[in-house]
Scaffold this active site. Structure first.
Site, PDB file in Angstrom:
ATOM      1  N   HIS A  62       0.805  -1.362  -0.079  1.00 45.78           N
ATOM      2  CA  HIS A  62       0.031   0.075   0.055  1.00 45.78           C
ATOM      3  C   HIS A  62       0.776   1.257  -0.102  1.00 45.78           C
ATOM      4  CE1 HIS A  62      -3.293   2.414   0.619  1.00 45.78           C
ATOM      5  NE2 HIS A  62      -3.839   2.137   1.933  1.00 45.78           N
ATOM      6  N   ASP A  76       2.766   5.454  -6.527  1.00 47.99           N
ATOM      7  CA  ASP A  76       3.925   5.385  -6.097  1.00 47.99           C
ATOM      8  C   ASP A  76       5.366   5.324  -6.801  1.00 47.99           C
ATOM      9  OD1 ASP A  76       3.200   5.625  -3.407  1.00 47.99           O
ATOM     10  OD2 ASP A  76       2.435   3.517  -3.347  1.00 47.99           O
ATOM     11  N   HIS A  99      -2.284  -2.158  -9.852  1.00 47.14           N
ATOM     12  CA  HIS A  99      -3.248  -1.522  -8.726  1.00 47.14           C
ATOM     13  C   HIS A  99      -4.295  -2.289  -8.916  1.00 47.14           C
ATOM     14  CE1 HIS A  99      -5.834   1.212  -6.894  1.00 47.14           C
ATOM     15  NE2 HIS A  99      -4.658   2.023  -6.487  1.00 47.14           N
TER      16      HIS A  99
HETATM   17  N1  ACO Z   1       5.005  -6.727 -10.583  1.00 51.07           N
HETATM   18  C1  ACO Z   1       4.740  -8.057 -11.294  1.00 51.07           C
HETATM   19  N2  ACO Z   1       3.702  -8.657 -11.329  1.00 51.07           N
HETATM   20  C2  ACO Z   1       2.596  -8.294 -10.715  1.00 51.07           C
HETATM   21  C3  ACO Z   1       2.620  -7.015 -10.192  1.00 51.07           C
HETATM   22  C4  ACO Z   1       3.698  -6.266  -9.996  1.00 51.07           C
HETATM   23  N3  ACO Z   1       3.843  -5.090  -9.384  1.00 51.07           N
HETATM   24  N4  ACO Z   1       1.476  -6.874  -9.740  1.00 51.07           N
HETATM   25  C5  ACO Z   1       0.717  -7.769  -9.967  1.00 51.07           C
HETATM   26  N5  ACO Z   1       1.159  -8.530 -10.730  1.00 51.07           N
HETATM   27  C6  ACO Z   1       0.779  -9.819 -11.382  1.00 51.07           C
HETATM   28  C7  ACO Z   1       0.402 -10.801 -10.122  1.00 51.07           C
HETATM   29  O1  ACO Z   1       1.594 -11.604  -9.690  1.00 51.07           O
HETATM   30  C8  ACO Z   1      -0.756 -11.591 -10.547  1.00 51.07           C
HETATM   31  O2  ACO Z   1      -0.113 -12.484 -11.665  1.00 51.07           O
HETATM   32  P1  ACO Z   1      -0.721 -13.740 -12.177  1.00 51.07           P
HETATM   33  O3  ACO Z   1      -2.240 -13.662 -12.615  1.00 51.07           O
HETATM   34  O4  ACO Z   1       0.099 -14.515 -13.020  1.00 51.07           O
HETATM   35  O5  ACO Z   1      -0.756 -14.568 -10.778  1.00 51.07           O
HETATM   36  C9  ACO Z   1      -1.420 -10.589 -11.356  1.00 51.07           C
HETATM   37  O6  ACO Z   1      -0.415  -9.644 -11.774  1.00 51.07           O
HETATM   38  C10 ACO Z   1      -2.600  -9.985 -10.703  1.00 51.07           C
HETATM   39  O7  ACO Z   1      -1.997  -9.593  -9.453  1.00 51.07           O
HETATM   40  P2  ACO Z   1      -2.618  -9.549  -7.961  1.00 51.07           P
HETATM   41  O8  ACO Z   1      -1.709  -9.703  -6.916  1.00 51.07           O
HETATM   42  O9  ACO Z   1      -3.697 -10.646  -7.967  1.00 51.07           O
HETATM   43  O10 ACO Z   1      -3.421  -8.158  -8.028  1.00 51.07           O
HETATM   44  P3  ACO Z   1      -3.896  -7.320  -6.973  1.00 51.07           P
HETATM   45  O11 ACO Z   1      -5.103  -6.400  -7.340  1.00 51.07           O
HETATM   46  O12 ACO Z   1      -4.497  -8.205  -5.645  1.00 51.07           O
HETATM   47  O13 ACO Z   1      -2.762  -6.541  -6.402  1.00 51.07           O
HETATM   48  C11 ACO Z   1      -1.270  -4.851  -5.997  1.00 51.07           C
HETATM   49  C12 ACO Z   1      -2.683  -5.131  -6.293  1.00 51.07           C
HETATM   50  C13 ACO Z   1      -1.200  -4.981  -4.478  1.00 51.07           C
HETATM   51  C14 ACO Z   1      -1.064  -3.162  -6.010  1.00 51.07           C
HETATM   52  C15 ACO Z   1      -0.273  -5.323  -6.863  1.00 51.07           C
HETATM   53  O14 ACO Z   1      -0.315  -4.721  -8.320  1.00 51.07           O
HETATM   54  C16 ACO Z   1       1.220  -5.220  -6.259  1.00 51.07           C
HETATM   55  O15 ACO Z   1       1.746  -5.725  -5.390  1.00 51.07           O
HETATM   56  N6  ACO Z   1       1.955  -3.912  -6.701  1.00 51.07           N
HETATM   57  C17 ACO Z   1       3.198  -3.853  -6.545  1.00 51.07           C
HETATM   58  C18 ACO Z   1       3.285  -2.862  -5.002  1.00 51.07           C
HETATM   59  C19 ACO Z   1       2.564  -1.389  -5.365  1.00 51.07           C
HETATM   60  O16 ACO Z   1       3.058  -0.878  -6.089  1.00 51.07           O
HETATM   61  N7  ACO Z   1       1.405  -1.190  -4.325  1.00 51.07           N
HETATM   62  C20 ACO Z   1       1.274   0.118  -4.474  1.00 51.07           C
HETATM   63  C21 ACO Z   1      -0.211   0.189  -4.814  1.00 51.07           C
HETATM   64  S1  ACO Z   1      -0.861   1.861  -4.994  1.00 51.07           S
HETATM   65  C22 ACO Z   1      -1.259   2.258  -3.375  1.00 51.07           C
HETATM   66  O17 ACO Z   1      -1.717   1.425  -2.592  1.00 51.07           O
HETATM   67  C23 ACO Z   1      -0.908   3.470  -2.975  1.00 51.07           C
END
Ligand code: ACO
Length: 429
Positions: free
Chosen positions: A267, A362, A306
């Site tokens: 987050h 971010d 996201h």
């Molecule tokens: N890098 C690589 N792969 C990713 C990323 C990433 N940043 N984000 C998601 N994926 C992939 C997952 O591995 C998954 O792949 P799969 O379908 O093969 O298993 C798919 O994309 C979907 O990802 P989920 O984790 O199911 O997506 P969710 O909606 O639960 O997560 C989140 C969203 C937590 C923001 C995620 O994209 C992430 O971890 N990003 C990196 C952390 C980040 O930048 N967070 C800030 C968010 S903005 C904020 O809160 C202010």
């Protein structure tokens, strides 16, 4: 066309007609769907609230597919261009832009509640010099509740208003003091003649000057960043503020819970994680290998992806442009080249394209914060200051909503069936 949906329960052959309002059914309406009189009734299973609206809200709208963000109907681009954080905070809390008189009064109130109790310094002294700033901020939000026991009267709108002002006013003071504590510099008291962001910069960076004039470009850049971070509807930390606040916990402790949620690297802690990641990549030539390692599952590309945005985060677009203005004053952050290369490769890579992973808020904010002289531990704190306005708007809306009660999800029990207690000497190895 009737706004209803008919469900046939194939277990019993019975049919049920449920009302559809605003594209949703009421989960409680499912409870009438039973296989027998002693059946509890149907529930929905939705870990992480992937498809559950937990509230009705008039504060912030996100259209994740189109990359749209609006506060109370106003596009984020217009607010970032023409407004300032205090005006936006009012808008989030009240629903309308303030008149000139309301704005003057609001600014006066906020700038005259910036001081914190001297005892807070003693609490600060209890921390190690390298204590994480976000841990301190979270603790101090809860600590403030002990100074303001009257804030527990959360059903009294006047009391709510008083503490909303106090929290927004004191967040920069606490945040700046967390920073000064970590670098061993004396705390700087608020200068109420400065703007909200100007005063914050003063409390952070002033060393011995009786009058500190922040660079106007950096002051405005921080203001824009604060606008962009002020609210984001039902995100993890807003949900925490609402859930904890639903127990009628005072606003300081409700916001401490929100702050704890924001701390996490998935987050608000992501901006910190982005900078650590860029440091770890080290050189532009290592970018392709790093992207491959993310695709191989050995880590995430922080600042990408996201839950709601499946398009470019509109805040990231504004921040990317803002970065150039800031770098003109501070000098370019050397990690920018690596970030730009990561973005370029990721946006053209099938793995990221297929999953609709775009830069989020971010990805670039940390580069600006670092160029302005903040250590990475302060990044989530810089997110928390403006987000407090959003948390408070969400908290206030939750308390005024007659549909809301104490937040209490259901579970699907997967543990043992009833069994008899076994004395310790009879339990075997
Ligand atoms: N890098 C690589 N792969 C990713 C990323 C990433 N940043 N984000 C998601 N994926 C992939 C997952 O591995 C998954 O792949 P799969 O379908 O093969 O298993 C798919 O994309 C979907 O990802 P989920 O984790 O199911 O997506 P969710 O909606 O639960 O997560 C989140 C969203 C937590 C923001 C995620 O994209 C992430 O971890 N990003 C990196 C952390 C980040 O930048 N967070 C800030 C968010 S903005 C904020 O809160 C202010």
């Amino acid at each position: 066309m009737a706004d209803t949906i008919t469900i046939t329960d194939n277990r019993t052959g019975k049919q049920y007609e449920l009302k559809v309002t605003d594209g949703t059914i009421r989960a409680l309406d499912l409870r009438q769907i039973k296989t027998s009189d002693d059946d509890f009734g149907l529930m929905s299973y939705d870990p992480a609230f992937m498809n559950t609206a937990s509230c009705r809200s008039a504060i912030t709208l996100i259209d994740g597919d189109k990359g749209i963000l609006r506060y109370r109907g106003y596009p984020i681009e217009q607010l970032a261009e023409s407004s300032n954080f205090l005006e936006v905070a009012w808008l989030l809390l009240r629903g309308e832009l303030p008149t000139a008189a309301q704005y003057a009064d609001w600014t006066h109130q906020i700038t005259h509640h910036t001081y914190v109790h001297e005892y807070l310094k003693r609490a600060m002294d209890g921390f190690q010099h390298d204590a994480h700033a976000m841990g301190k901020l979270t603790a101090f939000l809860a600590t403030l509740s002990t100074f303001y026991p009257k804030s527990k009267a959360v059903r009294d709108p006047k009391v709510r208003e008083e503490h909303i002002v106090k929290i927004i006013a004191k967040m920069p003071t606490i945040a700046a003091w967390c920073f000064r504590h970590s670098v061993g510099r004396p705390y700087v008291y608020p200068d109420n003649s400065l703007s909200y962001c100007g005063n914050f910069i003063n409390m952070l960076f002033n060393i011995g000057q009786p009058r500190f004039d922040p660079d106007p470009i950096l002051e405005r850049a921080l203001d824009v960043l604060f606008i962009l971070h002020a609210d984001h509807e039902q995100n993890c930390s807003a949900n925490a503020a609402r859930a904890v606040g639903s127990a009628e916990t005072d606003p300081y402790c409700s916001l401490a819970a929100a702050s704890a949620a924001l701390y996490g690297p998935l987050h608000g802690g992501a901006n910190e994680a982005v900078l650590r990641m860029l440091g770890q990549i080290g050189d532009i030539k290592n970018v392709p290998a790093f992207i491959d390692s993310c695709k191989g599952g050995s880590g995430r590309l922080m600042g990408f992806g996201h839950r709601v945005y499946k398009n470019y985060d509109p805040r990231a677009k504004i921040i990317k442009e803002l970065a150039h203005k800031v770098f003109a004053v501070t000098g370019k952050n050397p990690a920018l080249e690596i970030a730009l290369e990561l973005e370029k490769i990721a946006l053209n890579d099938d793995y990221f394209v297929k999953r609709k992973l775009y830069p989020n808020v971010d990805f670039y904010s940390g580069l600006i914060y670092q160029a302005m002289g903040f250590p990475v531990e302060m990044f989530p704190v810089l997110f928390a200051i403006p987000r407090a306005a959003g948390w408070l708007a969400q908290w206030q809306e939750m308390l005024a909503d007659n549909d809301q009660k104490i937040a209490r999800p259901r579970q699907i029990y997967t543990g043992s069936d009833i069994r008899d207690f076994v004395a310790i000497d009879k339990r075997g190895a």
